[in-house]
Scaffold this motif. Structure first.
Motif, short mmCIF file in Angstrom:
data_model
loop_
_atom_site.label_atom_id
_atom_site.label_comp_id
_atom_site.label_asym_id
_atom_site.label_seq_id
_atom_site.Cartn_x
_atom_site.Cartn_y
_atom_site.Cartn_z
N VAL A 93 0.83 -1.20 0.00
CA VAL A 93 0.00 0.00 0.00
C VAL A 93 0.87 1.25 0.00
O VAL A 93 0.59 2.23 -0.71
CB VAL A 93 -0.95 -0.02 1.21
N GLY A 94 1.96 1.21 0.82
CA GLY A 94 2.88 2.34 0.86
C GLY A 94 2.16 3.66 1.13
O GLY A 94 1.38 3.78 2.07
N ASN A 95 2.42 4.63 0.29
CA ASN A 95 1.79 5.95 0.43
C ASN A 95 0.56 6.09 -0.47
O ASN A 95 0.05 7.20 -0.65
CB ASN A 95 2.80 7.05 0.09
N ARG A 96 0.13 4.97 -1.03
CA ARG A 96 -1.00 5.04 -1.96
C ARG A 96 -2.32 5.36 -1.26
O ARG A 96 -3.22 5.96 -1.84
CB ARG A 96 -1.12 3.72 -2.72
N LEU A 97 -2.46 4.91 0.00
CA LEU A 97 -3.68 5.17 0.77
C LEU A 97 -3.31 6.03 1.97
O LEU A 97 -2.61 5.57 2.88
CB LEU A 97 -4.30 3.86 1.25
N PRO A 98 -3.77 7.26 2.03
CA PRO A 98 -3.40 8.16 3.13
C PRO A 98 -3.76 7.62 4.51
O PRO A 98 -3.05 7.90 5.48
CB PRO A 98 -4.20 9.44 2.81
N GLY A 99 -4.84 6.87 4.60
CA GLY A 99 -5.27 6.37 5.91
C GLY A 99 -4.77 4.98 6.23
O GLY A 99 -5.27 4.34 7.16
N ALA A 100 -3.79 4.48 5.48
CA ALA A 100 -3.33 3.10 5.65
C ALA A 100 -2.77 2.85 7.04
O ALA A 100 -3.04 1.80 7.65
CB ALA A 100 -2.30 2.75 4.58
N ASP A 101 -1.98 3.77 7.56
CA ASP A 101 -1.37 3.57 8.88
C ASP A 101 -2.43 3.47 9.97
O ASP A 101 -2.34 2.61 10.86
CB ASP A 101 -0.40 4.71 9.20
N ALA A 102 -3.44 4.33 9.90
CA ALA A 102 -4.51 4.28 10.89
C ALA A 102 -5.30 2.98 10.77
O ALA A 102 -5.64 2.36 11.79
CB ALA A 102 -5.44 5.48 10.71
N LEU A 103 -5.57 2.55 9.54
CA LEU A 103 -6.28 1.29 9.35
C LEU A 103 -5.45 0.11 9.85
O LEU A 103 -5.99 -0.82 10.47
CB LEU A 103 -6.59 1.09 7.86
N ARG A 104 -4.18 0.14 9.59
CA ARG A 104 -3.30 -0.93 10.03
C ARG A 104 -3.33 -1.07 11.54
O ARG A 104 -3.43 -2.18 12.08
CB ARG A 104 -1.87 -0.64 9.55
N GLU A 105 -3.27 0.04 12.25
CA GLU A 105 -3.29 0.00 13.71
C GLU A 105 -4.66 -0.45 14.23
O GLU A 105 -4.76 -1.20 15.20
CB GLU A 105 -2.92 1.37 14.28
N THR A 106 -5.71 0.02 13.58
CA THR A 106 -7.06 -0.38 13.99
C THR A 106 -7.24 -1.89 13.88
O THR A 106 -7.79 -2.54 14.79
CB THR A 106 -8.11 0.35 13.14
N LEU A 107 -6.80 -2.45 12.78
CA LEU A 107 -6.95 -3.89 12.58
C LEU A 107 -6.03 -4.68 13.50
O LEU A 107 -6.39 -5.78 13.95
CB LEU A 107 -6.69 -4.24 11.12
N ARG A 108 -4.85 -4.14 13.79
CA ARG A 108 -3.98 -4.80 14.75
C ARG A 108 -4.65 -4.92 16.10
O ARG A 108 -4.61 -5.96 16.75
CB ARG A 108 -2.67 -4.00 14.89
N ARG A 109 -5.24 -3.83 16.55
CA ARG A 109 -5.91 -3.85 17.85
C ARG A 109 -7.14 -4.74 17.83
O ARG A 109 -7.43 -5.44 18.81
CB ARG A 109 -6.31 -2.43 18.24
N ARG A 110 -7.85 -4.73 16.72
CA ARG A 110 -9.03 -5.59 16.59
C ARG A 110 -8.65 -7.06 16.74
O ARG A 110 -9.34 -7.82 17.40
CB ARG A 110 -9.69 -5.31 15.23
N ARG A 111 -7.54 -7.45 16.13
CA ARG A 111 -7.09 -8.84 16.20
C ARG A 111 -6.47 -9.15 17.56
O ARG A 111 -6.65 -10.24 18.09
CB ARG A 111 -6.08 -9.12 15.09
N ALA A 112 -5.71 -8.21 18.13
CA ALA A 112 -4.98 -8.48 19.36
C ALA A 112 -5.90 -8.53 20.58
O ALA A 112 -5.71 -9.36 21.48
CB ALA A 112 -3.89 -7.44 19.57
N THR A 113 -6.91 -7.65 20.61
CA THR A 113 -7.79 -7.60 21.78
C THR A 113 -8.91 -8.62 21.70
O THR A 113 -9.48 -9.01 22.71
CB THR A 113 -8.40 -6.19 21.95
N GLY A 114 -9.22 -9.07 20.50
CA GLY A 114 -10.26 -10.09 20.37
C GLY A 114 -11.64 -9.48 20.38
O GLY A 114 -12.17 -9.10 21.42
N GLY A 115 -12.25 -9.37 19.23
CA GLY A 115 -13.62 -8.88 19.13
C GLY A 115 -14.60 -10.03 19.18
O GLY A 115 -14.27 -11.14 19.60
N PRO A 116 -15.82 -9.78 18.76
CA PRO A 116 -16.84 -10.85 18.75
C PRO A 116 -16.41 -12.08 17.97
O PRO A 116 -16.75 -13.20 18.33
CB PRO A 116 -18.05 -10.16 18.10
N ALA A 117 -15.63 -11.88 16.89
CA ALA A 117 -15.21 -13.03 16.09
C ALA A 117 -14.36 -13.99 16.91
O ALA A 117 -14.62 -15.20 16.94
CB ALA A 117 -14.42 -12.54 14.87
#
Length: 443
Positions: A325-349
């Motif tokens: 993705v690199g710099n192609r998506l401006p919000g990539a870093d924020a999305l990456r961190e959001t998904l990291r936390r979603r996986r690490a903390t354990g959501g409903p899934a």
């Protein structure tokens, strides 16, 4: 284990809230007769399903319950069928993601088709894999009932044992159906829990769930779709071109389930709670927690191996997608961190999976694995990094995650990897395709 495996929890927690009357609220006689009629009708349907079930879990009942809950929750009105704008958006996002990934990994595209799934689609397409994962748990638990009974009791029970088995399959199926409905309403892609749940070489995104996930992120929905498509495509590249990975992940989950041991000392007390004339008493007894499974050392070892492998998969996907993705998506870093936390903390899934199979699919060491893969790529290049997937003995271990610098240094001294052709090695380890028909005696 923070949650009990299925068969030990309430079959439908949504219907057991704090406001539920214990003795039944006041109502007219007509209401009472209507409720009785509905109960008898449901019981008849369940008994009919039990007669056609031949395994430890009634999967047909599970599917019916899951689809019914999704429809009653409004999913049928907003769900996607893979056609129209949603299907086109998924295909466009997947195509763009694959182009970007080509420059970030030596593994070629793994998905032959990219589709938009509704939650109902997810239930139907992933059910065969859930059957493989859940059967060992159900067999261990169901077998504990019969094995713990004295020989005299088994002989006296006679046909009752068969009925208990059928009702147990219904109880498991009921809880599985409710859990799958919850999971289907939350997952974003077919590989989000880290396992290849869907059909081979099929990249699948769930636009309705992605739309809910995007709310509050302050990011364009198209950007979120492309980022998730890149993660799904990266998973598919691994699962398609690393022949041993899919089998190793699923087999480790099965190994964990096979190790379940049930304390049957409470069986006598439990048997006293079962009224053969009341099928609901069987499910209530199974949900009581008296047969809570105990974690064994063998299970702990299997769990450690599974968590390490999941972390390596998620960490590799995290690094490769970030590079692509690199710099192609401006919000990539924020999305990456959001998904990291979603996986690490354990959501409903993750919580639902813990209920179904008895373990949590949280890659607790995903950040460590991500750091290791990035270090290896920076110091040794993309080819050597991805070449480590060519054989299970080459991938990093749990100890390597503790000291990635030492692993990277050791990797630089391994001369056998200098002459390794990663793609040739991956193809060499791929099982030969058997074009013969196993059901055809002439082949």
């Amino acid at each position: 284990m923070s949650n009990l495996p299925f068969g030990f929890g309430p079959s439908d927690p949504d219907k057991r809230g704090e406001n539920e009357p214990e003795g039944g609220g006041p109502g007219s006689g007509a209401d009472a007769f209507n409720q009785l009629g509905q109960m008898l009708s449901q019981l008849g349907q369940m008994l009919s399903q039990a007669g056609s079930s031949s395994g430890p879990v009634n999967y047909e009942l599970a599917k019916q319950i899951a689809l019914q809950k999704l429809s009653s929750g409004g999913e049928g009105k907003i769900g996607f069928t893979g056609s129209g704008d949603s299907g086109a958006a998924v295909r466009d996002a997947a195509h763009l993601a694959e182009l970007w990934l080509n420059a970030a990994t030596i593994l070629p595209a793994g998905a032959k088709t990219s589709v938009a799934w509704s939650a109902r689609d997810w239930v139907q397409e992933t059910l065969p894999t859930w059957q493989r994962l859940c059967d060992p748990v159900a067999r261990q638990i169901s077998g504990a009932w019969v094995e713990a009974l004295p020989a005299e009791a088994k002989q006296a029970a006679g046909p009752l044992l068969s009925m208990v088995s059928q009702m147990g399959g219904m109880a498991f199926g009921s809880q599985l159906g409710n859990a799958l409905a919850q999971l289907a309403s939350d997952v974003l892609t077919s590989t989000e829990v880290g396992l290849p749940l869907g059909p081979d070489a099929t990249s699948a995104l769930l636009p309705a769930n992605i739309e809910k996930f995007t709310e509050g992120l302050e990011l364009p929905s198209s950007e979120v779709m492309v980022f998730l498509a890149a993660r799904e495509a990266a998973h598919q590249r691994l699962f398609t071109h690393v022949p041993w990975l899919r089998q190793r992940l699923l087999a480790t989950v099965e190994e964990f389930a096979h190790g379940i041991k049930v304390d049957t000392s409470a069986l006598e007390h439990l048997a006293g709670q079962i009224d053969p004339s009341n099928p609901a008493s069987i499910e209530e007894a199974m949900s009581s927690g008296l047969l809570e499974p105990k974690t064994t050392p063998e299970q702990e070892a299997a769990l450690t191996r599974l968590e390490t492998l999941l972390a390596l998969v998620e960490g590799w996907v995290d690094v490769v997608v970030a590079d692509a993705v690199g710099n192609r998506l401006p919000g990539a870093d924020a999305l990456r961190e959001t998904l990291r936390r979603r996986r690490a903390t354990g959501g409903p899934a993750e919580q639902t999976f813990a209920t179904l199979v008895g373990l949590e699919l949280r890659p607790r060491r995903m950040r460590a694995a991500s750091a290791l893969w990035k270090l290896v790529g920076d110091q040794h290049g993309m080819e050597k990094r991805d070449g480590l997937w060519s054989h299970p003995d080459l991938v990093p271990t749990a100890e390597d995650l503790d000291d990635p610098l030492e692993f990277s240094e050791r990797l630089g001294n391994r001369a056998e990897l200098d002459d390794l052709d990663p793609m040739a090695e991956l193809e060499r380890t791929r099982p030969p395709e058997d074009e013969s028909d196993p059901d055809d005696p002439s082949s």
